[in-house]
Write a protein that holds these residues in place. Sequence first.
Motif, PDB file in Angstrom:
ATOM      1  N   SER A   1       0.822  -1.207   0.000  1.00  0.00           N
ATOM      2  CA  SER A   1       0.000   0.000   0.000  1.00  0.00           C
ATOM      3  C   SER A   1       0.858   1.259   0.000  1.00  0.00           C
ATOM      4  N   PHE A   2       0.268   2.356  -0.491  1.00  0.00           N
ATOM      5  CA  PHE A   2       0.890   3.672  -0.374  1.00  0.00           C
ATOM      6  C   PHE A   2      -0.204   4.666  -0.015  1.00  0.00           C
ATOM      7  N   TYR A   3       0.204   5.873   0.365  1.00  0.00           N
ATOM      8  CA  TYR A   3      -0.737   6.881   0.858  1.00  0.00           C
ATOM      9  C   TYR A   3      -0.430   8.236   0.234  1.00  0.00           C
ATOM     10  N   ASP A   4      -1.424   9.087   0.187  1.00  0.00           N
ATOM     11  CA  ASP A   4      -1.287  10.468  -0.239  1.00  0.00           C
ATOM     12  C   ASP A   4      -1.535  11.341   0.981  1.00  0.00           C
ATOM     13  N   GLU A   5      -0.883  12.485   1.051  1.00  0.00           N
ATOM     14  CA  GLU A   5      -1.045  13.368   2.213  1.00  0.00           C
ATOM     15  C   GLU A   5      -2.454  13.947   2.328  1.00  0.00           C
ATOM     16  N   ALA A   6      -3.265  13.837   1.255  1.00  0.00           N
ATOM     17  CA  ALA A   6      -4.610  14.414   1.273  1.00  0.00           C
ATOM     18  C   ALA A   6      -5.626  13.585   2.053  1.00  0.00           C
ATOM     19  N   GLY A   7      -5.289  12.327   2.387  1.00  0.00           N
ATOM     20  CA  GLY A   7      -6.260  11.505   3.101  1.00  0.00           C
ATOM     21  C   GLY A   7      -5.669  10.203   3.589  1.00  0.00           C
ATOM     22  N   THR A   8      -6.433   9.501   4.411  1.00  0.00           N
ATOM     23  CA  THR A   8      -5.898   8.345   5.122  1.00  0.00           C
ATOM     24  C   THR A   8      -6.185   6.991   4.477  1.00  0.00           C
ATOM     25  N   ALA A   9      -6.851   6.928   3.345  1.00  0.00           N
ATOM     26  CA  ALA A   9      -7.147   5.628   2.752  1.00  0.00           C
ATOM     27  C   ALA A   9      -5.927   5.062   2.035  1.00  0.00           C
ATOM     28  N   PRO A  10      -5.673   3.756   2.218  1.00  0.00           N
ATOM     29  CA  PRO A  10      -4.553   3.122   1.523  1.00  0.00           C
ATOM     30  C   PRO A  10      -4.879   2.925   0.047  1.00  0.00           C
ATOM     31  N   MET A  11      -3.834   2.980  -0.783  1.00  0.00           N
ATOM     32  CA  MET A  11      -3.966   2.689  -2.210  1.00  0.00           C
ATOM     33  C   MET A  11      -2.980   1.585  -2.554  1.00  0.00           C
ATOM     34  N   ILE A  12      -3.268   0.822  -3.588  1.00  0.00           N
ATOM     35  CA  ILE A  12      -2.492  -0.356  -3.953  1.00  0.00           C
ATOM     36  C   ILE A  12      -1.439   0.000  -4.993  1.00  0.00           C
ATOM     37  N   CYS A  13      -0.165  -0.206  -4.636  1.00  0.00           N
ATOM     38  CA  CYS A  13       0.947   0.092  -5.547  1.00  0.00           C
ATOM     39  C   CYS A  13       0.820  -0.633  -6.885  1.00  0.00           C
ATOM     40  N   ALA A  14       0.426  -1.884  -6.872  1.00  0.00           N
ATOM     41  CA  ALA A  14       0.390  -2.708  -8.081  1.00  0.00           C
ATOM     42  C   ALA A  14      -0.749  -2.367  -9.032  1.00  0.00           C
ATOM     43  N   CYS A  15      -1.763  -1.668  -8.568  1.00  0.00           N
ATOM     44  CA  CYS A  15      -2.900  -1.342  -9.436  1.00  0.00           C
ATOM     45  C   CYS A  15      -2.538  -0.207 -10.392  1.00  0.00           C
ATOM     46  N   PRO A  16      -2.926  -0.323 -11.655  1.00  0.00           N
ATOM     47  CA  PRO A  16      -2.591   0.716 -12.635  1.00  0.00           C
ATOM     48  C   PRO A  16      -3.188   2.092 -12.337  1.00  0.00           C
ATOM     49  N   VAL A  17      -4.374   2.136 -11.718  1.00  0.00           N
ATOM     50  CA  VAL A  17      -5.043   3.411 -11.433  1.00  0.00           C
ATOM     51  C   VAL A  17      -5.582   3.384 -10.011  1.00  0.00           C
ATOM     52  N   ASN A  18      -5.397   4.503  -9.301  1.00  0.00           N
ATOM     53  CA  ASN A  18      -5.885   4.641  -7.924  1.00  0.00           C
ATOM     54  C   ASN A  18      -6.543   6.005  -7.755  1.00  0.00           C
ATOM     55  N   TYR A  19      -7.674   5.998  -7.067  1.00  0.00           N
ATOM     56  CA  TYR A  19      -8.373   7.234  -6.708  1.00  0.00           C
ATOM     57  C   TYR A  19      -8.452   7.312  -5.188  1.00  0.00           C
ATOM     58  N   LEU A  20      -8.139   8.454  -4.638  1.00  0.00           N
ATOM     59  CA  LEU A  20      -8.341   8.716  -3.219  1.00  0.00           C
ATOM     60  C   LEU A  20      -9.541   9.648  -3.117  1.00  0.00           C
ATOM     61  N   CYS A  21     -10.517   9.253  -2.302  1.00  0.00           N
ATOM     62  CA  CYS A  21     -11.752  10.014  -2.202  1.00  0.00           C
ATOM     63  C   CYS A  21     -12.081  10.360  -0.752  1.00  0.00           C
ATOM     64  N   LYS A  22     -12.580  11.571  -0.567  1.00  0.00           N
ATOM     65  CA  LYS A  22     -13.057  12.031   0.739  1.00  0.00           C
ATOM     66  C   LYS A  22     -14.581  11.938   0.730  1.00  0.00           C
ATOM     67  N   VAL A  23     -15.134  11.242   1.705  1.00  0.00           N
ATOM     68  CA  VAL A  23     -16.579  11.038   1.767  1.00  0.00           C
ATOM     69  C   VAL A  23     -17.289  12.381   1.901  1.00  0.00           C
ATOM     70  N   THR A  24     -18.267  12.602   1.035  1.00  0.00           N
ATOM     71  CA  THR A  24     -19.082  13.812   1.091  1.00  0.00           C
ATOM     72  C   THR A  24     -20.517  13.500   1.486  1.00  0.00           C
ATOM     73  N   GLN A  25     -20.918  12.241   1.274  1.00  0.00           N
ATOM     74  CA  GLN A  25     -22.286  11.859   1.614  1.00  0.00           C
ATOM     75  C   GLN A  25     -22.359  10.342   1.753  1.00  0.00           C
ATOM     76  N   THR A  26     -23.175   9.891   2.693  1.00  0.00           N
ATOM     77  CA  THR A  26     -23.457   8.465   2.821  1.00  0.00           C
ATOM     78  C   THR A  26     -24.955   8.258   2.625  1.00  0.00           C
ATOM     79  N   ILE A  27     -25.286   7.199   1.911  1.00  0.00           N
ATOM     80  CA  ILE A  27     -26.682   6.911   1.607  1.00  0.00           C
ATOM     81  C   ILE A  27     -26.948   5.450   1.960  1.00  0.00           C
ATOM     82  N   PRO A  28     -27.785   5.208   2.970  1.00  0.00           N
ATOM     83  CA  PRO A  28     -28.133   3.817   3.280  1.00  0.00           C
ATOM     84  C   PRO A  28     -29.078   3.261   2.224  1.00  0.00           C
TER      85      PRO A  28
END
Length: 181
Positions: free
Chosen positions: A95-122
Amino acid sequence: MKKKISNIPFGPYIAVLAGAIVDGKPNYATIGAYGVVSQKPVLYISLKNSHCTTKGVLESGFFSVNIPSSDQVEKTDYCGTVSGNQADKSQVFESFYDEAGTAPMICACPVNYLCKVTQTIPIFDFTMFLGEIVAVYAKEDCLSGEKPDGLKVDPIVLMNHGYFDLKSRIGTIFTACSGNK
């Protein structure tokens, strides 16, 4: 001739690995329920409430969307089959991380998005998380210009309990009326 079949979503969907920190460790869940919300930098993921990753997203307010290539199907399937509530999946991927948020991202994956939750919908026994994209990473060899190339990324496609890959480009978006491909 068409035949009426079950009212369930068969796909196809791109398989992604949703990532979150759970109890101080990276955890990834394989999902097909993710996508674009609008033309703004927002993605959604939908996770079963009982998923370990759901707990991590709720606690941290961040999630990652990692797009694995077809050669990562075995590890991707493992993360969709084995629950983080039962097994420590923190070592499945580096895993690797970006300073913008705490979610881990996978080094081996070709594309990674880091997202900050703005809304939750049950929704039934799931929670849909809308997230503002705060960082995007892509392997350089998967880019055409400054954008990910679908054939180079070679994502895993889910449909009716099967995994598939892409074979060729068959057209260009928004050109059907112009005759260009």
